[in-house]
Motif scaffolding. Structure first.
Motif, PDB file in Angstrom:
ATOM      1  N   VAL A   1     -11.198  38.480 -27.986  1.00 12.79           N
ATOM      2  CA  VAL A   1     -10.258  39.095 -27.046  1.00 12.79           C
ATOM      3  C   VAL A   1     -10.994  39.723 -25.874  1.00 12.79           C
ATOM      4  O   VAL A   1     -10.571  39.627 -24.717  1.00 12.79           O
ATOM      5  CB  VAL A   1      -9.382  40.140 -27.771  1.00 12.79           C
ATOM      6  N   ARG A   2     -12.134  40.358 -26.154  1.00 13.36           N
ATOM      7  CA  ARG A   2     -12.891  41.014 -25.081  1.00 13.36           C
ATOM      8  C   ARG A   2     -13.370  40.006 -24.045  1.00 13.36           C
ATOM      9  O   ARG A   2     -13.266  40.237 -22.843  1.00 13.36           O
ATOM     10  CB  ARG A   2     -14.086  41.765 -25.677  1.00 13.36           C
ATOM     11  N   HIS A   3     -13.877  38.875 -24.498  1.00  5.06           N
ATOM     12  CA  HIS A   3     -14.372  37.864 -23.565  1.00  5.06           C
ATOM     13  C   HIS A   3     -13.238  37.109 -22.869  1.00  5.06           C
ATOM     14  O   HIS A   3     -13.422  36.610 -21.753  1.00  5.06           O
ATOM     15  CB  HIS A   3     -15.266  36.869 -24.306  1.00  5.06           C
ATOM     16  N   ALA A   4     -12.097  37.021 -23.531  1.00  8.80           N
ATOM     17  CA  ALA A   4     -10.990  36.233 -22.985  1.00  8.80           C
ATOM     18  C   ALA A   4     -10.010  37.067 -22.169  1.00  8.80           C
ATOM     19  O   ALA A   4      -9.028  36.533 -21.662  1.00  8.80           O
ATOM     20  CB  ALA A   4     -10.241  35.540 -24.129  1.00  8.80           C
ATOM     21  N   ARG A   5     -10.264  38.368 -22.050  1.00  8.13           N
ATOM     22  CA  ARG A   5      -9.290  39.235 -21.397  1.00  8.13           C
ATOM     23  C   ARG A   5      -9.196  38.916 -19.903  1.00  8.13           C
ATOM     24  O   ARG A   5     -10.137  39.111 -19.146  1.00  8.13           O
ATOM     25  CB  ARG A   5      -9.663  40.707 -21.592  1.00  8.13           C
ATOM     26  N   MET A   6      -8.063  38.402 -19.478  1.00 10.68           N
ATOM     27  CA  MET A   6      -7.792  38.107 -18.073  1.00 10.68           C
ATOM     28  C   MET A   6      -6.316  37.794 -17.944  1.00 10.68           C
ATOM     29  O   MET A   6      -5.622  37.545 -18.934  1.00 10.68           O
ATOM     30  CB  MET A   6      -8.609  36.899 -17.596  1.00 10.68           C
ATOM     31  N   ASP A   7      -5.812  37.836 -16.730  1.00 11.73           N
ATOM     32  CA  ASP A   7      -4.426  37.458 -16.468  1.00 11.73           C
ATOM     33  C   ASP A   7      -4.406  35.948 -16.247  1.00 11.73           C
ATOM     34  O   ASP A   7      -4.513  35.467 -15.121  1.00 11.73           O
ATOM     35  CB  ASP A   7      -3.904  38.206 -15.236  1.00 11.73           C
ATOM     36  N   PHE A   8      -4.290  35.211 -17.356  1.00  7.10           N
ATOM     37  CA  PHE A   8      -4.421  33.760 -17.278  1.00  7.10           C
ATOM     38  C   PHE A   8      -3.261  33.118 -16.520  1.00  7.10           C
ATOM     39  O   PHE A   8      -3.442  32.096 -15.848  1.00  7.10           O
ATOM     40  CB  PHE A   8      -4.527  33.165 -18.683  1.00  7.10           C
ATOM     41  N   VAL A   9      -2.070  33.688 -16.622  1.00  3.58           N
ATOM     42  CA  VAL A   9      -0.932  33.144 -15.880  1.00  3.58           C
ATOM     43  C   VAL A   9      -1.201  33.224 -14.377  1.00  3.58           C
ATOM     44  O   VAL A   9      -0.977  32.256 -13.633  1.00  3.58           O
ATOM     45  CB  VAL A   9       0.370  33.879 -16.247  1.00  3.58           C
ATOM     46  N   SER A  10      -1.709  34.362 -13.918  1.00  2.65           N
ATOM     47  CA  SER A  10      -2.041  34.496 -12.491  1.00  2.65           C
ATOM     48  C   SER A  10      -3.155  33.535 -12.100  1.00  2.65           C
ATOM     49  O   SER A  10      -3.134  32.943 -11.012  1.00  2.65           O
ATOM     50  CB  SER A  10      -2.462  35.935 -12.176  1.00  2.65           C
ATOM     51  N   PHE A  11      -4.145  33.379 -12.979  1.00  5.84           N
ATOM     52  CA  PHE A  11      -5.227  32.426 -12.736  1.00  5.84           C
ATOM     53  C   PHE A  11      -4.672  31.023 -12.541  1.00  5.84           C
ATOM     54  O   PHE A  11      -5.057  30.299 -11.607  1.00  5.84           O
ATOM     55  CB  PHE A  11      -6.204  32.467 -13.917  1.00  5.84           C
ATOM     56  N   MET A  12      -3.730  30.632 -13.404  1.00  8.45           N
ATOM     57  CA  MET A  12      -3.159  29.290 -13.313  1.00  8.45           C
ATOM     58  C   MET A  12      -2.235  29.153 -12.114  1.00  8.45           C
ATOM     59  O   MET A  12      -2.191  28.097 -11.466  1.00  8.45           O
ATOM     60  CB  MET A  12      -2.408  28.961 -14.609  1.00  8.45           C
ATOM     61  N   GLU A  13      -1.488  30.198 -11.815  1.00  9.55           N
ATOM     62  CA  GLU A  13      -0.576  30.125 -10.674  1.00  9.55           C
ATOM     63  C   GLU A  13      -1.320  30.059  -9.346  1.00  9.55           C
ATOM     64  O   GLU A  13      -0.758  29.621  -8.339  1.00  9.55           O
ATOM     65  CB  GLU A  13       0.380  31.324 -10.696  1.00  9.55           C
ATOM     66  N   ALA A  14      -2.582  30.478  -9.347  1.00  9.77           N
ATOM     67  CA  ALA A  14      -3.410  30.382  -8.139  1.00  9.77           C
ATOM     68  C   ALA A  14      -4.100  29.027  -8.024  1.00  9.77           C
ATOM     69  O   ALA A  14      -4.742  28.745  -7.016  1.00  9.77           O
ATOM     70  CB  ALA A  14      -4.461  31.492  -8.122  1.00  9.77           C
ATOM     71  N   ARG A  15      -3.968  28.190  -9.053  1.00  3.99           N
ATOM     72  CA  ARG A  15      -4.587  26.866  -9.011  1.00  3.99           C
ATOM     73  C   ARG A  15      -3.696  25.899  -8.248  1.00  3.99           C
ATOM     74  O   ARG A  15      -2.493  25.820  -8.475  1.00  3.99           O
ATOM     75  CB  ARG A  15      -4.817  26.330 -10.429  1.00  3.99           C
ATOM     76  N   HIS A  16      -4.289  25.132  -7.341  1.00  3.58           N
ATOM     77  CA  HIS A  16      -3.554  24.133  -6.565  1.00  3.58           C
ATOM     78  C   HIS A  16      -4.381  22.855  -6.493  1.00  3.58           C
ATOM     79  O   HIS A  16      -5.605  22.881  -6.650  1.00  3.58           O
ATOM     80  CB  HIS A  16      -3.287  24.626  -5.142  1.00  3.58           C
ATOM     81  N   SER A  17      -3.702  21.757  -6.267  1.00  2.00           N
ATOM     82  CA  SER A  17      -4.405  20.522  -5.932  1.00  2.00           C
ATOM     83  C   SER A  17      -4.764  20.599  -4.453  1.00  2.00           C
ATOM     84  O   SER A  17      -3.901  20.482  -3.589  1.00  2.00           O
ATOM     85  CB  SER A  17      -3.525  19.305  -6.231  1.00  2.00           C
ATOM     86  N   VAL A  18      -6.029  20.836  -4.185  1.00  2.00           N
ATOM     87  CA  VAL A  18      -6.488  21.117  -2.823  1.00  2.00           C
ATOM     88  C   VAL A  18      -6.877  19.818  -2.130  1.00  2.00           C
ATOM     89  O   VAL A  18      -7.627  18.999  -2.682  1.00  2.00           O
ATOM     90  CB  VAL A  18      -7.689  22.092  -2.851  1.00  2.00           C
ATOM     91  N   ARG A  19      -6.370  19.649  -0.914  1.00  2.00           N
ATOM     92  CA  ARG A  19      -6.684  18.461  -0.116  1.00  2.00           C
ATOM     93  C   ARG A  19      -7.181  18.818   1.281  1.00  2.00           C
ATOM     94  O   ARG A  19      -7.151  17.996   2.182  1.00  2.00           O
ATOM     95  CB  ARG A  19      -5.454  17.549  -0.037  1.00  2.00           C
ATOM     96  N   GLN A  20      -7.617  20.059   1.428  1.00  2.00           N
ATOM     97  CA  GLN A  20      -8.224  20.498   2.684  1.00  2.00           C
ATOM     98  C   GLN A  20      -9.483  21.299   2.342  1.00  2.00           C
ATOM     99  O   GLN A  20      -9.397  22.290   1.613  1.00  2.00           O
ATOM    100  CB  GLN A  20      -7.252  21.352   3.498  1.00  2.00           C
ATOM    101  N   TYR A  21     -10.629  20.868   2.874  1.00  2.00           N
ATOM    102  CA  TYR A  21     -11.904  21.465   2.503  1.00  2.00           C
ATOM    103  C   TYR A  21     -12.728  21.794   3.735  1.00  2.00           C
ATOM    104  O   TYR A  21     -12.519  21.230   4.820  1.00  2.00           O
ATOM    105  CB  TYR A  21     -12.698  20.499   1.604  1.00  2.00           C
TER     106      TYR A  21
END
Length: 232
Positions: free
Chosen positions: A49-69
């Protein structure tokens, strides 16, 4: 087995010769001295739990298929290594670890690989790198395992994309539903042996400071989740 040999000799009071042999074999195998032993290890729920503690939903919601670099920025190789290390923690059937990654970060190499792929037009030339993810089929032995390579490969590829996301890089899965001739051409270009299948390509790179991404509404949870359906 080699570790057991070293341990046996240690009990007899002579560990130097056995350890030297083990070290030499590890170097020949390309493993090095930081090998992590297999078998089992003791863990605690609190540690996980200590190593995995993070807001994973927010992490995933910030993920996008990026096509501009930002094509002027080079991807640090350390970020690539860390992403692949993360992907190596993906589940794999019987822990066979059948996935492989062919990584290209030089512009001429990226262009040659992407020349065999149709879905990168408009942004492929901006990429800082491209992965070709494969699975080694020689690890699967029975007809009941005929689809397992795709399952393991898909999980590995997704974790690899999330690893890139965690390193602050943009990424985009590049579908490989290719015809036979196209698949052969890619294999020849990259040098992929016959015992491996291509799962997907992943384009990645440093993101621009500001850019736009396509947005699709997520389906309601009750259209995805069926909790305790009646059993028959």
């Amino acid at each position: 087995m080699l570790s057991a040999y070293v341990a046996f000799n240690a009990e007899q009071g002579d560990v130097s010769e056995a350890q030297a042999l083990l070290d030499d074999l590890l170097v020949v195998a390309g493993i090095g001295h930081n090998i992590r032993p297999g078998g089992s290890e003791a863990v605690s729920a609190a540690e996980i739990v200590r190593h995995a503690r993070m807001d994973f939903v927010s992490f995933m919601e910030a993920r996008h298929s990026v096509r501009q670099y930002d094509s002027n920025r080079t991807v640090a190789f350390e970020k690539i290594e860390r992403s692949i290390r993360a992907a190596q923690q993906s589940p794999s059937s019987c822990n066979r670890q059948t996935c492989r990654v062919y990584a290209f970060t030089e512009k001429p190499s990226i262009a040659r690989v992407l020349a065999h792929h149709d879905g990168n037009r408009g942004f492929g030339e901006q990429l800082g790198g491209v992965f070709v993810v494969t699975v080694d089929l020689s690890h699967w032995n029975t007809v009941g395992e005929r689809n397992q390579g795709w399952v393991d490969g898909g999980m590995f590829a997704m974790t690899l994309a999330l690893g890139l996301h965690a390193e602050g890089l943009g990424a985009c899965m590049l579908n490989w539903s290719a015809a036979r001739e196209q698949d052969i051409n890619m294999r020849t270009c990259v040098g992929i042996p016959d015992n491996e299948i291509i799962i997907t390509l992943i384009g990645f790179g440093e993101m621009r400071a500001d850019f736009r991404v396509p947005v699709s509404a997520r389906k309601p949870i009750d259209m995805v989740l069926t909790h305790e359906p009646p059993l028959r």
